[in-house]
Design a protein around this motif. Structure first.
Motif, PDB file in Angstrom:
ATOM      1  N   ASP A   1       0.872  -1.173   0.000  1.00  0.00           N
ATOM      2  CA  ASP A   1       0.000   0.000   0.000  1.00  0.00           C
ATOM      3  C   ASP A   1       0.909   1.223   0.000  1.00  0.00           C
ATOM      4  O   ASP A   1       1.522   1.553   1.007  1.00  0.00           O
ATOM      5  CB  ASP A   1      -0.915  -0.006   1.231  1.00  0.00           C
ATOM      6  CG  ASP A   1      -1.926   1.136   1.221  1.00  0.00           C
ATOM      7  OD1 ASP A   1      -1.737   2.098   0.443  1.00  0.00           O
ATOM      8  OD2 ASP A   1      -2.892   1.078   2.000  1.00  0.00           O
ATOM      9  N   ILE A   2       1.020   1.885  -1.137  1.00  0.00           N
ATOM     10  CA  ILE A   2       1.966   2.981  -1.297  1.00  0.00           C
ATOM     11  C   ILE A   2       1.685   4.130  -0.337  1.00  0.00           C
ATOM     12  O   ILE A   2       2.568   4.942  -0.032  1.00  0.00           O
ATOM     13  CB  ILE A   2       1.969   3.473  -2.771  1.00  0.00           C
ATOM     14  CG1 ILE A   2       3.216   4.314  -3.082  1.00  0.00           C
ATOM     15  CG2 ILE A   2       0.688   4.236  -3.096  1.00  0.00           C
ATOM     16  CD1 ILE A   2       4.502   3.557  -3.015  1.00  0.00           C
ATOM     17  N   ARG A   3       0.473   4.175   0.203  1.00  0.00           N
ATOM     18  CA  ARG A   3       0.116   5.246   1.137  1.00  0.00           C
ATOM     19  C   ARG A   3       0.743   5.060   2.509  1.00  0.00           C
ATOM     20  O   ARG A   3       0.702   5.970   3.338  1.00  0.00           O
ATOM     21  CB  ARG A   3      -1.408   5.315   1.282  1.00  0.00           C
ATOM     22  CG  ARG A   3      -2.150   5.620  -0.011  1.00  0.00           C
ATOM     23  CD  ARG A   3      -3.642   5.446   0.142  1.00  0.00           C
ATOM     24  NE  ARG A   3      -3.977   4.061   0.476  1.00  0.00           N
ATOM     25  CZ  ARG A   3      -5.202   3.632   0.763  1.00  0.00           C
ATOM     26  NH1 ARG A   3      -6.211   4.491   0.764  1.00  0.00           N
ATOM     27  NH2 ARG A   3      -5.411   2.362   1.040  1.00  0.00           N
ATOM     28  N   THR A   4       1.320   3.884   2.750  1.00  0.00           N
ATOM     29  CA  THR A   4       1.880   3.596   4.080  1.00  0.00           C
ATOM     30  C   THR A   4       3.391   3.764   4.123  1.00  0.00           C
ATOM     31  O   THR A   4       3.999   3.498   5.163  1.00  0.00           O
ATOM     32  CB  THR A   4       1.523   2.160   4.509  1.00  0.00           C
ATOM     33  OG1 THR A   4       2.157   1.229   3.611  1.00  0.00           O
ATOM     34  CG2 THR A   4       0.020   1.935   4.501  1.00  0.00           C
ATOM     35  N   VAL A   5       4.007   4.170   3.037  1.00  0.00           N
ATOM     36  CA  VAL A   5       5.462   4.319   3.014  1.00  0.00           C
ATOM     37  C   VAL A   5       5.836   5.716   2.522  1.00  0.00           C
ATOM     38  O   VAL A   5       5.041   6.399   1.873  1.00  0.00           O
ATOM     39  CB  VAL A   5       6.134   3.267   2.105  1.00  0.00           C
ATOM     40  CG1 VAL A   5       5.910   1.863   2.655  1.00  0.00           C
ATOM     41  CG2 VAL A   5       5.619   3.365   0.679  1.00  0.00           C
ATOM     42  N   GLY A   6       7.060   6.123   2.851  1.00  0.00           N
ATOM     43  CA  GLY A   6       7.559   7.411   2.399  1.00  0.00           C
ATOM     44  C   GLY A   6       6.688   8.555   2.862  1.00  0.00           C
ATOM     45  O   GLY A   6       6.315   8.633   4.035  1.00  0.00           O
ATOM     46  N   ASP A   7       6.340   9.428   1.911  1.00  0.00           N
ATOM     47  CA  ASP A   7       5.505  10.580   2.279  1.00  0.00           C
ATOM     48  C   ASP A   7       4.019  10.251   2.225  1.00  0.00           C
ATOM     49  O   ASP A   7       3.184  11.125   2.440  1.00  0.00           O
ATOM     50  CB  ASP A   7       5.825  11.779   1.372  1.00  0.00           C
ATOM     51  CG  ASP A   7       5.520  11.513  -0.099  1.00  0.00           C
ATOM     52  OD1 ASP A   7       5.010  10.424  -0.426  1.00  0.00           O
ATOM     53  OD2 ASP A   7       5.793  12.407  -0.925  1.00  0.00           O
ATOM     54  N   GLY A   8       3.694   8.988   1.939  1.00  0.00           N
ATOM     55  CA  GLY A   8       2.292   8.569   1.925  1.00  0.00           C
ATOM     56  C   GLY A   8       1.525   8.992   0.689  1.00  0.00           C
ATOM     57  O   GLY A   8       0.335   8.705   0.563  1.00  0.00           O
ATOM     58  N   ASN A   9       2.189   9.660  -0.238  1.00  0.00           N
ATOM     59  CA  ASN A   9       1.522  10.157  -1.435  1.00  0.00           C
ATOM     60  C   ASN A   9       1.387   9.041  -2.477  1.00  0.00           C
ATOM     61  O   ASN A   9       2.391   8.448  -2.874  1.00  0.00           O
ATOM     62  CB  ASN A   9       2.332  11.314  -2.024  1.00  0.00           C
ATOM     63  CG  ASN A   9       1.722  11.840  -3.302  1.00  0.00           C
ATOM     64  OD1 ASN A   9       0.532  12.115  -3.371  1.00  0.00           O
ATOM     65  ND2 ASN A   9       2.539  11.983  -4.323  1.00  0.00           N
TER      66      ASN A   9
END
Length: 194
Positions: free
Chosen positions: A28-36
């Motif tokens: 889930d790309i929203r859970t890593v980095g800046d969440g974007n």
């Protein structure tokens, strides 16, 4: 025309970064980095190839929305509105509970459909600036400046100068909203208003 705008919004709302990250890495790309849920975050966590794929897909959403409105014979202002609807869909995707990316790639797709040479030159400026500085946000800002400036210098109609000016601030505003959301700033503001 409302059907065109509605379709452009739904086209823009397809969460390509989220779908690619889920399919490729079960992430889930929203859970890593800046969440974007956007191309840059995919680039940082899945590699540049997948980041480029997401960027191209997001650009195609904006490009297709404008070209479809044009193909149906609508006047240019309606094509402008279709582009805005696609960017809005990307930024407020109902598939992600009305959250989304910051809209840069989709915005570039819209502008590629309306003023291709100016947009390609602005992208080249961004890439050169990033190559020299390795600073994403600053390089993006430098490239964005040229999007309204180039049509002005080339003597294009005023609407081609003003349209990027109207469209591009949504990228910065969305970025600020996302940062505030991550830091809990939005909750604090809402709490103070109660």
């Amino acid at each position: 025309m409302l059907a065109v705008l509605f379709t452009a919004y739904w086209l823009g709302s397809i969460p390509t970064a989220y779908l690619v990250a889920r399919q490729v890495a079960g992430l889930d790309i929203r859970t890593v980095g800046d969440g974007n849920p956007g191309a840059r975050n995919v680039w940082l966590h899945l590699g540049w190839r997948w980041g480029v794929i997401v960027a191209v897909l997001d650009m195609l959403k904006g490009y297709a929305a404008v070209r479809w409105a044009q193909a149906l014979g609508f006047a240019e202002p309606y094509a402008f509105l279709a582009g805005m609807a696609a960017v809005l869909g990307h930024d407020t995707s109902p598939f992600l509970r009305f959250r989304g990316g910051q809209g840069m790639a989709t915005t570039l797709g819209v502008l590629l459909a309306l003023m291709p040479w100016e947009t390609l030159l602005a992208i080249a400026v961004f890439l050169l600036a990033y190559r020299l500085t390795h600073r994403w946000d600053e390089s993006l800002f430098v490239g964005m400046i040229w999007l309204p400036l180039l049509p002005l210098l080339l003597g294009r109609d005023l609407r081609y100068v003003l349209y990027p000016v109207a469209l591009l601030p949504t990228v910065g505003v969305k970025k600020m909203i996302d940062q505030a959301r991550r830091s809990g700033g939005v909750r604090r503001i809402l709490h103070l208003r109660r």
